[in-house]
Design an enzyme around this catalytic site. Sequence first.
Site, PDB file in Angstrom:
ATOM      1  N   ARG A  87     -26.720 -31.776  17.139  1.00 43.40           N
ATOM      2  CA  ARG A  87     -27.400 -32.780  16.508  1.00 43.40           C
ATOM      3  C   ARG A  87     -25.495 -33.722  16.539  1.00 43.40           C
ATOM      4  NH1 ARG A  87     -28.437 -34.674  11.590  1.00 43.40           N
ATOM      5  NH2 ARG A  87     -26.339 -35.510  10.118  1.00 43.40           N
ATOM      6  N   ASP A 123     -20.970 -23.430   5.266  1.00 41.89           N
ATOM      7  CA  ASP A 123     -20.567 -22.988   6.404  1.00 41.89           C
ATOM      8  C   ASP A 123     -20.241 -21.688   6.177  1.00 41.89           C
ATOM      9  OD1 ASP A 123     -19.629 -26.064   9.057  1.00 41.89           O
ATOM     10  OD2 ASP A 123     -21.270 -25.484   7.784  1.00 41.89           O
ATOM     11  N   ARG A 140     -22.959 -20.819  20.041  1.00 38.71           N
ATOM     12  CA  ARG A 140     -21.985 -22.586  19.867  1.00 38.71           C
ATOM     13  C   ARG A 140     -21.329 -22.312  18.923  1.00 38.71           C
ATOM     14  NH1 ARG A 140     -26.983 -25.542  17.596  1.00 38.71           N
ATOM     15  NH2 ARG A 140     -26.011 -26.557  17.879  1.00 38.71           N
ATOM     16  N   LYS A 163     -14.002 -25.968  15.958  1.00 36.84           N
ATOM     17  CA  LYS A 163     -15.417 -26.694  16.127  1.00 36.84           C
ATOM     18  C   LYS A 163     -15.548 -28.258  16.023  1.00 36.84           C
ATOM     19  CE  LYS A 163     -19.641 -25.566  15.017  1.00 36.84           C
ATOM     20  NZ  LYS A 163     -20.946 -26.880  14.614  1.00 36.84           N
ATOM     21  N   ASN A 164     -15.830 -28.265  15.159  1.00 36.17           N
ATOM     22  CA  ASN A 164     -16.169 -29.529  13.935  1.00 36.17           C
ATOM     23  C   ASN A 164     -15.172 -30.353  13.984  1.00 36.17           C
ATOM     24  OD1 ASN A 164     -17.947 -28.234  13.813  1.00 36.17           O
ATOM     25  ND2 ASN A 164     -18.546 -27.492  11.706  1.00 36.17           N
ATOM     26  N   CYS A 203     -33.246 -29.179  12.237  1.00 35.11           N
ATOM     27  CA  CYS A 203     -32.732 -27.872  12.815  1.00 35.11           C
ATOM     28  C   CYS A 203     -33.548 -26.940  11.569  1.00 35.11           C
ATOM     29  CB  CYS A 203     -31.032 -27.474  12.799  1.00 35.11           C
ATOM     30  SG  CYS A 203     -30.322 -27.792  11.742  1.00 35.11           S
ATOM     31  N   ARG A 232     -31.981 -32.479   7.923  1.00 33.83           N
ATOM     32  CA  ARG A 232     -30.860 -33.687   8.659  1.00 33.83           C
ATOM     33  C   ARG A 232     -30.666 -35.123   9.526  1.00 33.83           C
ATOM     34  NH1 ARG A 232     -27.340 -28.920  11.451  1.00 33.83           N
ATOM     35  NH2 ARG A 232     -24.958 -30.729  10.631  1.00 33.83           N
ATOM     36  N   ILE A 246     -25.725 -28.055  -0.601  1.00 38.26           N
ATOM     37  CA  ILE A 246     -25.259 -29.034   0.274  1.00 38.26           C
ATOM     38  C   ILE A 246     -26.893 -28.947   1.208  1.00 38.26           C
ATOM     39  CG2 ILE A 246     -24.208 -29.861   2.959  1.00 38.26           C
ATOM     40  CD1 ILE A 246     -22.354 -29.967   0.432  1.00 38.26           C
TER      41      ILE A 246
END
Length: 420
Positions: free
Chosen positions: A92, A307, A399, A22-23, A116, A121, A329
Amino acid sequence: MDKLIIEGGVRLKGEVTVSGAKNAVLPILAATLLTDYACVIKGVPNLRDVNTMLRILRSLGKNAELDKGIVTVTSGRQKNFVADYRLVSTMRASFCVLGPLLAKLKKAKVSLPGGCVIGIRPVDLHLKGIKALGADLSIESGYVVATAQKLTGCRIYLGGVYGSSVLATDNVMMAAVLAKGKTIIESAACEPEVMDLAEFLIKMGAKIEGHGTPTIEIEGVRELHGANHTIIADRIEAGTLMVAGLITKGDITIKNVVYQHLGALIDKLEEAEAGITKTDTSVRVRVKKQIKPINITTLPYPGFPTDMQAQMMSLMTVTPGISVITEKIYPDRFMHVAELNRMGAHIQREGPHAIVEGVSHLSAAPVMASDLRASASLVLAGLVACGKTSVLRIYHLDRGYERLEDKLQALGARIRREKE
Ligand code: EPZ
């Protein structure tokens, strides 16, 4: 809204294949704005966030559709430089259309992304880089308005309070590829997804070196042509599936894995004495004996990925002993703690630390998903909890995971999707 019903207690067995990252795909789709020519992206997962980015591209004048894992992007008749609040506020990553729009059209109006549940963010590093390249920036009614007759390469330090920034590195790199002269990004993000974006840009004709290291050098070119690219495997989905195998004390093999991208996670799992066997493109996980508690601190790549923090916490809730998880983070990324405790976990939050005391078992409960990775951690807990767990609001999960329940069902899990 959908929910997942999970009946815990099954040891997962078998093989599963990881989808595209995804990223990586989100910034790569944004990068197609840098050219008028056709781009073909393969290995694209069918995710809510991918479909959001495709809607944004269409709103900006591109033709872009996902069909059986392949996205073909071509240019429509008119170009639009405004990325609308209604779309950007839902995801985002949309903010990374700023750099390519500015580079290609010399102007961009992009809604500031909201915060979020995992944190505020900010985008200060994105704006610092874009401004350093010569853009005039203003904030108008919640939008960043950027214009630049021309962008000029320069040296930019992109390190922030929490270290490097993935999407800020992506945004600045995409703005710099069409700037005049050389840009050097210092304290750049080194994530594999940033490397994959750079590889795609190089296929489009960009001149980039040092991607994957903290110093990226970009020599601007006049224009970029179209390119074909296959997205790298999703290391976070791979890690999530590895934890699914371990938390159920199963024996699974995960295919389409880039082992090198999982270094920090595998190091921690080996420290916990989990059984990890690797080949070039797959990882086998099994529990040969009771795994041990471990301490984790999240850091930018190649450190332990934030993550994967929630997923590892689920595993530690049923690992005898005390584990300490420190989130460096996103210090507030603990929405999953309360829900896991409702399932009988013993987790105590102390600022950016979560102290996890392993319990003998979790109990099924209705739990609420709040963000993407917290949702995954609740699914993992449900796989091992006694009884039937309902995970509500799993649009958060959709998502970033492509039909996770199908993948888990194929490994023997008793899990099904229902309308809420
Ligand atoms: C990317 O988000 C990922 N998203 C996130 O994955 C991931 O958690 C994050 O990188 C960190 O690895 C995508 O790639 C689409 P950052 P990004 O900028 O780029 C601070 C998931 O679950 N910061 O690297 O937005 C920020 O607050 C998602 O798949 C600034 O201070 O994250 C954070 O503390 C969640 N100023 C730290 O840097 C800025 O201008 C790292 O954030 C930008 C960020």
